[in-house]
Design a protein around this motif. Structure first.
Motif, PDB file in Angstrom:
ATOM      1  N   ASN A 173       0.769  -1.269  -0.053  1.00 16.48           N
ATOM      2  CA  ASN A 173       0.032  -0.196  -0.231  1.00 16.48           C
ATOM      3  C   ASN A 173       0.813   1.383  -0.079  1.00 16.48           C
ATOM      4  O   ASN A 173       0.651   2.372  -0.558  1.00 16.48           O
ATOM      5  CB  ASN A 173      -0.968   0.156   1.404  1.00 16.48           C
ATOM      6  CG  ASN A 173      -2.073  -1.106   1.011  1.00 16.48           C
ATOM      7  OD1 ASN A 173      -2.388  -1.591  -0.124  1.00 16.48           O
ATOM      8  ND2 ASN A 173      -2.903  -1.175   2.003  1.00 16.48           N
TER       9      ASN A 173
ATOM     10  N   HIS B 142       1.449   6.877  -6.640  1.00 11.97           N
ATOM     11  CA  HIS B 142       0.243   7.683  -7.025  1.00 11.97           C
ATOM     12  C   HIS B 142       0.568   9.225  -6.662  1.00 11.97           C
ATOM     13  O   HIS B 142       0.156  10.029  -7.573  1.00 11.97           O
ATOM     14  CB  HIS B 142      -0.906   7.235  -6.099  1.00 11.97           C
ATOM     15  CG  HIS B 142      -2.123   7.973  -6.575  1.00 11.97           C
ATOM     16  ND1 HIS B 142      -2.499   8.947  -5.584  1.00 11.97           N
ATOM     17  CD2 HIS B 142      -3.073   7.818  -7.304  1.00 11.97           C
ATOM     18  CE1 HIS B 142      -3.746   9.324  -5.833  1.00 11.97           C
ATOM     19  NE2 HIS B 142      -3.990   8.627  -7.166  1.00 11.97           N
TER      20      HIS B 142
ATOM     21  N   ARG C 126      -6.330   8.744 -11.154  1.00  8.69           N
ATOM     22  CA  ARG C 126      -7.375   8.324  -9.859  1.00  8.69           C
ATOM     23  C   ARG C 126      -7.232   7.018  -9.159  1.00  8.69           C
ATOM     24  O   ARG C 126      -7.539   6.726  -8.242  1.00  8.69           O
ATOM     25  CB  ARG C 126      -8.878   8.786 -10.317  1.00  8.69           C
ATOM     26  CG  ARG C 126      -8.848  10.479 -10.716  1.00  8.69           C
ATOM     27  CD  ARG C 126     -10.403  10.628 -11.171  1.00  8.69           C
ATOM     28  NE  ARG C 126     -11.461   9.897 -10.118  1.00  8.69           N
ATOM     29  CZ  ARG C 126     -11.904  10.577  -9.124  1.00  8.69           C
ATOM     30  NH1 ARG C 126     -11.102  11.871  -8.903  1.00  8.69           N
ATOM     31  NH2 ARG C 126     -12.815  10.384  -8.268  1.00  8.69           N
ATOM     32  N   SER C 127      -6.811   6.135 -10.179  1.00 10.00           N
ATOM     33  CA  SER C 127      -7.081   4.760  -9.656  1.00 10.00           C
ATOM     34  C   SER C 127      -5.743   3.957 -10.130  1.00 10.00           C
ATOM     35  O   SER C 127      -5.335   4.351 -11.444  1.00 10.00           O
ATOM     36  CB  SER C 127      -8.167   3.986 -10.265  1.00 10.00           C
ATOM     37  OG  SER C 127      -9.355   4.643  -9.866  1.00 10.00           O
TER      38      SER C 127
ATOM     39  N   ILE D 232      -3.045   0.227  -9.657  1.00  2.91           N
ATOM     40  CA  ILE D 232      -2.745  -1.267  -8.865  1.00  2.91           C
ATOM     41  C   ILE D 232      -1.258  -1.320  -8.907  1.00  2.91           C
ATOM     42  O   ILE D 232      -0.674  -1.153  -9.983  1.00  2.91           O
ATOM     43  CB  ILE D 232      -3.276  -2.307  -9.550  1.00  2.91           C
ATOM     44  CG1 ILE D 232      -4.709  -2.341  -9.365  1.00  2.91           C
ATOM     45  CG2 ILE D 232      -2.912  -3.503  -8.682  1.00  2.91           C
ATOM     46  CD1 ILE D 232      -5.431  -3.508 -10.070  1.00  2.91           C
TER      47      ILE D 232
ATOM     48  N   ILE E 264      -3.939  -1.210  -4.048  1.00  5.12           N
ATOM     49  CA  ILE E 264      -4.876  -0.762  -4.900  1.00  5.12           C
ATOM     50  C   ILE E 264      -5.340   0.711  -4.378  1.00  5.12           C
ATOM     51  O   ILE E 264      -5.586   0.993  -3.366  1.00  5.12           O
ATOM     52  CB  ILE E 264      -6.037  -1.712  -4.842  1.00  5.12           C
ATOM     53  CG1 ILE E 264      -5.535  -3.098  -5.219  1.00  5.12           C
ATOM     54  CG2 ILE E 264      -7.244  -1.254  -5.827  1.00  5.12           C
ATOM     55  CD1 ILE E 264      -6.449  -4.117  -5.116  1.00  5.12           C
ATOM     56  N   ILE E 265      -5.536   1.431  -5.390  1.00  5.22           N
ATOM     57  CA  ILE E 265      -5.843   2.824  -5.187  1.00  5.22           C
ATOM     58  C   ILE E 265      -7.211   3.155  -6.349  1.00  5.22           C
ATOM     59  O   ILE E 265      -6.985   2.898  -7.466  1.00  5.22           O
ATOM     60  CB  ILE E 265      -4.935   4.045  -5.378  1.00  5.22           C
ATOM     61  CG1 ILE E 265      -3.869   3.857  -4.109  1.00  5.22           C
ATOM     62  CG2 ILE E 265      -5.549   5.516  -5.265  1.00  5.22           C
ATOM     63  CD1 ILE E 265      -2.677   4.884  -4.338  1.00  5.22           C
ATOM     64  N   ILE E 266      -8.344   3.426  -5.582  1.00  2.00           N
ATOM     65  CA  ILE E 266      -9.478   3.648  -6.412  1.00  2.00           C
ATOM     66  C   ILE E 266      -9.932   5.282  -6.209  1.00  2.00           C
ATOM     67  O   ILE E 266      -9.821   5.293  -4.786  1.00  2.00           O
ATOM     68  CB  ILE E 266     -10.502   2.353  -6.131  1.00  2.00           C
ATOM     69  CG1 ILE E 266      -9.919   1.221  -6.880  1.00  2.00           C
ATOM     70  CG2 ILE E 266     -11.631   3.122  -6.881  1.00  2.00           C
ATOM     71  CD1 ILE E 266     -10.782   0.195  -6.745  1.00  2.00           C
ATOM     72  N   ASP E 267     -10.111   5.645  -6.944  1.00  2.00           N
ATOM     73  CA  ASP E 267     -10.668   7.310  -6.680  1.00  2.00           C
ATOM     74  C   ASP E 267      -9.823   7.995  -5.665  1.00  2.00           C
ATOM     75  O   ASP E 267     -10.524   8.650  -4.682  1.00  2.00           O
ATOM     76  CB  ASP E 267     -12.102   7.319  -6.397  1.00  2.00           C
ATOM     77  CG  ASP E 267     -13.021   6.934  -7.472  1.00  2.00           C
ATOM     78  OD1 ASP E 267     -12.829   7.281  -8.557  1.00  2.00           O
ATOM     79  OD2 ASP E 267     -14.196   6.442  -7.070  1.00  2.00           O
ATOM     80  N   ASN E 268      -8.434   7.908  -5.741  1.00  3.00           N
ATOM     81  CA  ASN E 268      -7.658   8.538  -4.949  1.00  3.00           C
ATOM     82  C   ASN E 268      -7.332   8.089  -3.342  1.00  3.00           C
ATOM     83  O   ASN E 268      -6.801   8.728  -2.582  1.00  3.00           O
ATOM     84  CB  ASN E 268      -7.782  10.239  -4.959  1.00  3.00           C
ATOM     85  CG  ASN E 268      -7.532  10.591  -6.539  1.00  3.00           C
ATOM     86  OD1 ASN E 268      -6.555  10.182  -7.041  1.00  3.00           O
ATOM     87  ND2 ASN E 268      -8.416  11.402  -6.631  1.00  3.00           N
ATOM     88  N   LYS E 269      -8.200   6.921  -3.369  1.00  6.43           N
ATOM     89  CA  LYS E 269      -7.900   6.312  -1.833  1.00  6.43           C
ATOM     90  C   LYS E 269      -7.482   4.966  -1.874  1.00  6.43           C
ATOM     91  O   LYS E 269      -7.741   4.265  -2.809  1.00  6.43           O
ATOM     92  CB  LYS E 269      -9.632   6.377  -1.435  1.00  6.43           C
ATOM     93  CG  LYS E 269     -10.043   7.565  -1.076  1.00  6.43           C
ATOM     94  CD  LYS E 269     -11.544   7.617  -0.451  1.00  6.43           C
ATOM     95  CE  LYS E 269     -12.399   8.670  -1.086  1.00  6.43           C
ATOM     96  NZ  LYS E 269     -13.493   8.232  -1.463  1.00  6.43           N
TER      97      LYS E 269
ATOM     98  N   LEU F  36      -7.624   1.133  -1.130  1.00 13.25           N
ATOM     99  CA  LEU F  36      -8.648   0.102  -0.899  1.00 13.25           C
ATOM    100  C   LEU F  36      -7.851  -0.878  -0.061  1.00 13.25           C
ATOM    101  O   LEU F  36      -6.784  -1.337  -0.319  1.00 13.25           O
ATOM    102  CB  LEU F  36      -8.858  -0.435  -2.186  1.00 13.25           C
ATOM    103  CG  LEU F  36     -10.007  -1.706  -2.143  1.00 13.25           C
ATOM    104  CD1 LEU F  36     -11.290  -1.005  -1.662  1.00 13.25           C
ATOM    105  CD2 LEU F  36     -10.021  -2.553  -3.206  1.00 13.25           C
TER     106      LEU F  36
END
Length: 81
Positions: A6, A13, A22-23, A25, A37-42, A44
């Motif tokens: 992470n 990112h 924004r997303s 892996i 994993i980052i999805i929509d700048n967060k 996961l």
């Protein structure tokens, strides 16, 4: 505290090849096989913090025992250990 996969994903990112997207892996290979994993700048993390732990996907149901208690995990065949 954050796991290494992470943290690598956050680094990519923020400062690396994923800057401005924004997303993404990220896959890490070392003593284990991890994924961030980052999805929509967060980041996961999943319900129990194990989202992205691709090293524990079973690829050989009757394969080598893994430290997680399962058998035939990706890590048993592709990690540095």
């Amino acid at each position: 505290m954050e796991n290494d996969a992470n943290a690598a994903a956050v680094g990519e990112h923020s400062f690396g090849a994923g800057k401005g997207v924004r997303s993404l892996i990220t896959v890490t290979l070392g003593t284990g096989v991890g994924g961030g994993i980052i999805i929509d700048n967060k980041v996961l993390r999943g319900i129990d913090g194990t989202a992205g732990e691709i090293g524990h996907i079973c690829v050989e149901p009757f394969g080598a025992p893994c430290g997680c208690g399962s058998r035939g995990c990706v890590e048993q065949y592709s990690s540095a250990t």
